[in-house]
Motif scaffolding. Structure first.
Motif, PDB file in Angstrom:
ATOM      1  N   MET A  50       0.908  -1.059   0.040  1.00 31.60           N
ATOM      2  CA  MET A  50      -0.013  -0.219   0.013  1.00 31.60           C
ATOM      3  C   MET A  50       0.786   1.277  -0.093  1.00 31.60           C
ATOM      4  O   MET A  50       0.606   2.280  -0.565  1.00 31.60           O
ATOM      5  CB  MET A  50      -0.951   0.057   1.101  1.00 31.60           C
ATOM      6  N   MET A  51       2.035   1.183   0.621  1.00 31.88           N
ATOM      7  CA  MET A  51       2.869   2.266   0.822  1.00 31.88           C
ATOM      8  C   MET A  51       3.552   2.658  -0.589  1.00 31.88           C
ATOM      9  O   MET A  51       3.536   3.767  -1.354  1.00 31.88           O
ATOM     10  CB  MET A  51       4.073   2.129   1.679  1.00 31.88           C
ATOM     11  N   ALA A  52       3.919   1.529  -1.351  1.00 32.10           N
ATOM     12  CA  ALA A  52       4.418   1.498  -2.873  1.00 32.10           C
ATOM     13  C   ALA A  52       2.896   2.149  -3.878  1.00 32.10           C
ATOM     14  O   ALA A  52       3.377   3.148  -4.750  1.00 32.10           O
ATOM     15  CB  ALA A  52       4.561   0.314  -3.382  1.00 32.10           C
ATOM     16  N   LEU A  53       2.033   1.499  -3.636  1.00 33.12           N
ATOM     17  CA  LEU A  53       0.732   2.221  -4.470  1.00 33.12           C
ATOM     18  C   LEU A  53       0.410   3.609  -4.248  1.00 33.12           C
ATOM     19  O   LEU A  53       0.252   4.262  -5.065  1.00 33.12           O
ATOM     20  CB  LEU A  53      -0.509   1.203  -4.166  1.00 33.12           C
ATOM     21  N   SER A  54       0.520   4.081  -3.006  1.00 29.99           N
ATOM     22  CA  SER A  54       0.373   5.423  -2.662  1.00 29.99           C
ATOM     23  C   SER A  54       1.179   6.327  -3.197  1.00 29.99           C
ATOM     24  O   SER A  54       0.866   7.504  -3.653  1.00 29.99           O
ATOM     25  CB  SER A  54       0.213   5.424  -1.190  1.00 29.99           C
ATOM     26  N   ALA A  55       2.588   5.697  -3.341  1.00 27.27           N
ATOM     27  CA  ALA A  55       3.893   6.812  -3.993  1.00 27.27           C
ATOM     28  C   ALA A  55       3.326   6.884  -5.473  1.00 27.27           C
ATOM     29  O   ALA A  55       3.938   8.008  -5.870  1.00 27.27           O
ATOM     30  CB  ALA A  55       5.070   5.964  -3.726  1.00 27.27           C
ATOM     31  N   VAL A  56       2.637   5.832  -5.965  1.00 29.21           N
ATOM     32  CA  VAL A  56       2.525   6.273  -7.450  1.00 29.21           C
ATOM     33  C   VAL A  56       1.113   6.659  -7.777  1.00 29.21           C
ATOM     34  O   VAL A  56       0.769   6.867  -8.908  1.00 29.21           O
ATOM     35  CB  VAL A  56       2.662   4.834  -8.161  1.00 29.21           C
ATOM     36  N   GLY A  57       0.446   7.336  -6.796  1.00 24.67           N
ATOM     37  CA  GLY A  57      -0.745   7.853  -7.033  1.00 24.67           C
ATOM     38  C   GLY A  57      -2.159   7.083  -6.839  1.00 24.67           C
ATOM     39  O   GLY A  57      -3.101   7.557  -7.205  1.00 24.67           O
ATOM     40  N   PHE A  58      -1.813   6.009  -6.233  1.00 22.63           N
ATOM     41  CA  PHE A  58      -3.184   4.985  -6.077  1.00 22.63           C
ATOM     42  C   PHE A  58      -4.080   6.122  -4.994  1.00 22.63           C
ATOM     43  O   PHE A  58      -3.858   6.454  -4.014  1.00 22.63           O
ATOM     44  CB  PHE A  58      -2.803   3.828  -5.248  1.00 22.63           C
ATOM     45  N   PRO A  59      -5.390   6.096  -5.574  1.00 21.06           N
ATOM     46  CA  PRO A  59      -6.252   6.889  -5.003  1.00 21.06           C
ATOM     47  C   PRO A  59      -6.971   6.304  -3.527  1.00 21.06           C
ATOM     48  O   PRO A  59      -8.093   6.470  -3.253  1.00 21.06           O
ATOM     49  CB  PRO A  59      -7.524   6.962  -5.983  1.00 21.06           C
ATOM     50  N   LEU A  60      -5.897   6.035  -2.690  1.00 22.49           N
ATOM     51  CA  LEU A  60      -6.358   5.788  -1.305  1.00 22.49           C
ATOM     52  C   LEU A  60      -5.343   6.123  -0.301  1.00 22.49           C
ATOM     53  O   LEU A  60      -4.078   5.919  -0.502  1.00 22.49           O
ATOM     54  CB  LEU A  60      -6.654   4.184  -1.017  1.00 22.49           C
ATOM     55  N   PRO A  61      -5.509   7.317   0.421  1.00 25.82           N
ATOM     56  CA  PRO A  61      -4.379   7.870   1.257  1.00 25.82           C
ATOM     57  C   PRO A  61      -3.546   6.985   1.839  1.00 25.82           C
ATOM     58  O   PRO A  61      -4.276   6.062   2.689  1.00 25.82           O
ATOM     59  CB  PRO A  61      -5.121   9.130   1.904  1.00 25.82           C
ATOM     60  N   GLU A  62      -2.319   7.083   1.881  1.00 25.59           N
ATOM     61  CA  GLU A  62      -1.759   6.209   2.754  1.00 25.59           C
ATOM     62  C   GLU A  62      -1.996   6.433   4.371  1.00 25.59           C
ATOM     63  O   GLU A  62      -1.586   5.247   5.094  1.00 25.59           O
ATOM     64  CB  GLU A  62      -0.005   6.562   2.541  1.00 25.59           C
ATOM     65  N   GLU A  63      -2.507   7.377   4.675  1.00 31.67           N
ATOM     66  CA  GLU A  63      -2.822   7.694   6.044  1.00 31.67           C
ATOM     67  C   GLU A  63      -3.914   6.605   6.480  1.00 31.67           C
ATOM     68  O   GLU A  63      -4.079   6.240   7.760  1.00 31.67           O
ATOM     69  CB  GLU A  63      -3.240   8.993   6.205  1.00 31.67           C
ATOM     70  N   VAL A  64      -4.814   6.231   5.857  1.00 36.93           N
ATOM     71  CA  VAL A  64      -5.658   5.271   5.922  1.00 36.93           C
ATOM     72  C   VAL A  64      -5.053   3.773   6.222  1.00 36.93           C
ATOM     73  O   VAL A  64      -5.483   3.350   7.508  1.00 36.93           O
ATOM     74  CB  VAL A  64      -6.699   4.903   4.796  1.00 36.93           C
TER      75      VAL A  64
END
Length: 223
Positions: A29-43
């Motif tokens: 999830m941290m990797a996906l968030s880094a590339v703009g995945f529309p789920l904030p890493e904070e979640v």
């Protein structure tokens, strides 16, 4: 902890005793968030913090068997921090190697509208290398921002230091906060869970609708 009997928390508690799965999911999830995945890493970070809290209170969230491994708050914090910095650095390296031709490639550019790219350029020119840290705190601009930092060839060591400090401030603290002060926070979530789930649902719908609108706009512009 009366809220411990709530179905949502009972369902979540099973993952508190599956640390391997949680750590792997955290990295992904941290990797996906880094590339703009529309789920904030904070979640993701908040969820892992809650699981660490549950694992530390087996009397209220019973393990599947005695001695079952738990999500450890220190391990989770280190993994999250490392995954975030590694992901950000990978995006930086991609930007440094491929340059503007990647950022403005039609398949990449359609996900980042013109006003977003303009803001990235303004910030990098205004704040220089310090923009690396600003992008870390700006979910929608992390991916194009870190690409831009690579394209502008900011020194690698400077990117690592600034991004690392920003990540150290924002990433482990969320996990530790939930792990150590989970009881009052979970009580609050129990009282307002319908509102919370409604807000999360609206955010998901908003992000999905935004992405669909951007794709339609990009297709219309290319005709």
């Amino acid at each position: 902890m009366e809220f411990a009997n709530e179905p949502i928390f009972q369902w979540m508690s099973q993952f508190a005793y599956q640390p391997g799965m949680v750590y792997a999911g955290l990295i992904a999830m941290m990797a996906l968030s880094a590339v703009g995945f529309p789920l904030p890493e904070e979640v993701t970070l908040i969820s892992v913090g809650i699981l660490a809290f549950m694992g530390a209170h087996p009397a209220h969230f019973p393990p599947p068997y005695e001695g079952a491994p738990v999500v450890n708050v220190h391990t989770a914090a280190i993994i999250a921090f490392t995954a975030v910095v590694a992901s950000d650095t990978l995006i930086y390296v991609i930007g440094r190697v491929f340059g503007r031709k990647l950022l403005y490639h039609p398949r990449v550019h359609k996900f980042f509208p013109e006003h977003m790219m303009k803001r990235v350029e303004e910030w990098t020119h205004k704040y220089g290398a310090y923009a690396c840290g600003i992008f870390r705190f700006t979910p929608g601009l992390r991916f194009p921002g870190h690409l831009a930092c690579g394209m502008l060839r900011y020194p690698v060591w400077k990117f690592l230091v600034i991004d690392g400090i920003a990540a150290l401030i924002s990433v482990p603290t969320q996990i530790y906060l939930l792990a150590h002060y989970g009881e009052p926070i979970l009580k609050y979530l129990r009282q307002f869970k319908l509102v919370l789930f409604g807000i999360i649902g609206l955010l998901v719908i908003y992000f999905v609708a935004k992405k669909i609108h951007q794709r339609w706009a990009a297709r219309a512009a290319s005709r």
